[in-house]
Enzyme design. Structure first.
Site, PDB file in Angstrom:
ATOM      1  NE  ARG A  27      35.862 105.478  46.584  1.00 49.14           N
ATOM      2  CZ  ARG A  27      36.924 105.974  47.220  1.00 49.14           C
ATOM      3  NH1 ARG A  27      36.777 106.529  48.404  1.00 49.14           N
ATOM      4  NH2 ARG A  27      38.119 105.929  46.674  1.00 49.14           N
ATOM      5  CG  HIS A  56      36.405 100.509  46.802  1.00 46.90           C
ATOM      6  ND1 HIS A  56      37.502 101.326  47.002  1.00 46.90           N
ATOM      7  CD2 HIS A  56      35.760 101.022  45.722  1.00 46.90           C
ATOM      8  CE1 HIS A  56      37.513 102.273  46.080  1.00 46.90           C
ATOM      9  NE2 HIS A  56      36.460 102.115  45.300  1.00 46.90           N
ATOM     10  CG  ASN A  78      39.879 100.623  49.779  1.00 46.25           C
ATOM     11  OD1 ASN A  78      39.040 100.986  48.954  1.00 46.25           O
ATOM     12  ND2 ASN A  78      40.263  99.369  49.900  1.00 46.25           N
ATOM     13  CG  HIS A 135      31.134 107.555  40.235  1.00 46.76           C
ATOM     14  ND1 HIS A 135      31.984 107.400  39.165  1.00 46.76           N
ATOM     15  CD2 HIS A 135      31.652 106.781  41.234  1.00 46.76           C
ATOM     16  CE1 HIS A 135      32.977 106.578  39.490  1.00 46.76           C
ATOM     17  NE2 HIS A 135      32.782 106.187  40.732  1.00 46.76           N
TER      18      HIS A 135
END
Length: 327
Positions: free
Chosen positions: A63, A67, A95, A192
């Site tokens: 992640r 991001h 975040n 995911h």
């Protein structure tokens, strides 16, 4: 005079092309072969050790990469700490739950000992993201390297990250801004498979969803009941939540099978089944895990090519720009 003028023009064009090419130097897999040959071994060993101690590390590192690349390009701006005068990306609402920044710090410290001031923090994140996928049972790919670290990080920019409430059209538009297509969007959503969500990101789907439905009608009823029990309203357990597929520690295609069964946790995930532009891709990946693996590796390479600042640096400390490292 004409031939001489033409020759000069050609030389000028060639010079400008050369300068432009250097400023936009391509990433490549062997960037550190001579300057830091032990790079990949150090990263993989450190990430594996951290993952063995904390099973949440793989999802958080993956992640983190996504991001980071989605804000200012893959420039490790997500690693910069906030200051008294600036709130950095890592402290932006999307975040706050990324965490595990210490893993990148550990890798960086070892690399500064082995090959000082050589490997960018942005490249460390990219390699670590590949490693957590591979060690979790997913595909391997050769990470392209040569990124530089950015010096700007603003929490306000995190509003540009795809929210779990977006519909397919909004998701397509968001990914297109980063040069990523519809297939890339559906493929990268498959990350995911290692994910976990806190209740706050999906509670609206299972409590008072609309005037006609208590829960989102797209959701499997038994699954929705389970989520309601985990996330009662009002709830005060900030750590409560749900894994995003049923094999959360394994990188596989179960995420897509869950979507087809109406068990997508995020509204944005479930919407991939509802739209003709994306459903066929979900169905293909649910049938064929090897196809998903192949496309995921390709899309991760494309995501890693979302460029950051061309005027970046190789940070000595991933948390602060080099000019502050002196003080």
């Amino acid at each position: 005079m004409a031939p001489l003028l033409a020759k000069n023009i050609i030389q000028i064009i060639f010079l400008l092309f050369t300068i432009f090419s250097l400023s936009k130097a391509e990433l490549h897999a062997h960037y550190y072969d001579q300057t830091c040959p032990q790079l990949e071994k150090i990263v993989s060993e450190t990430v594996l050790e951290a993952s063995n101690h904390d099973p949440k590390v793989p999802a958080r590192i993956l992640r983190m990469f996504f991001h980071d690349c989605f804000i200012r390009g893959c420039d490790a701006s997500i690693l910069l700490d906030s200051t008294a005068t600036n709130q950095a990306e890592k402290d932006g609402p999307p975040n706050v739950s990324v965490r595990s920044f210490y893993v990148i710090d550990d890798v960086k410290a070892k690399l500064e000992s082995a090959c000082p001031h050589t490997v960018s923090c942005a490249d460390i994140i990219a390699i670590a993201a590949r490693d957590v996928v591979t060690m979790s049972g997913g595909p391997y790919w050769s990470v392209l390297k040569g990124r530089k670290d950015g010096m700007v990080s603003k929490a306000s920019d995190t509003v540009n990250l795809p929210a779990p409430t977006l519909n397919v059209s909004q998701l397509i538009q968001s990914f297109a801004k980063r040069g990523l297509g519809v297939k890339d969007m559906v493929t990268l959503s498959g990350g995911h498979t290692l994910g976990f969500s806190h209740c706050s990101s999906f509670v609206a789907r299972v409590h008072n969803f609309s005037l006609l439905h208590a829960v989102d009608p797209r959701m499997n009823k038994e699954f929705a009941l389970g989520l309601r029990n985990k996330c009662p309203k009002p709830f005060n357990n900030g750590d409560a939540g749900q894994f995003l597929d049923s094999t959360a520690s394994v990188f596989d295609n179960d995420y897509y099978k869950q979507l087809l069964a109406g068990k997508g946790v995020f509204s944005s995930d479930q919407s991939l089944v509802d739209d003709y532009r994306t459903r066929w891709i979900v169905e293909a990946f649910a049938r064929d895990q090897s196809l998903f693996f192949k496309e995921f590796a390709a899309s991760m390479l494309k995501l890693g090519n979302v460029r950051g600042s061309e005027n970046g640096e190789v940070r000595l400390n991933c948390r602060i720009p080099n000019w502050r490292h002196k003080y």
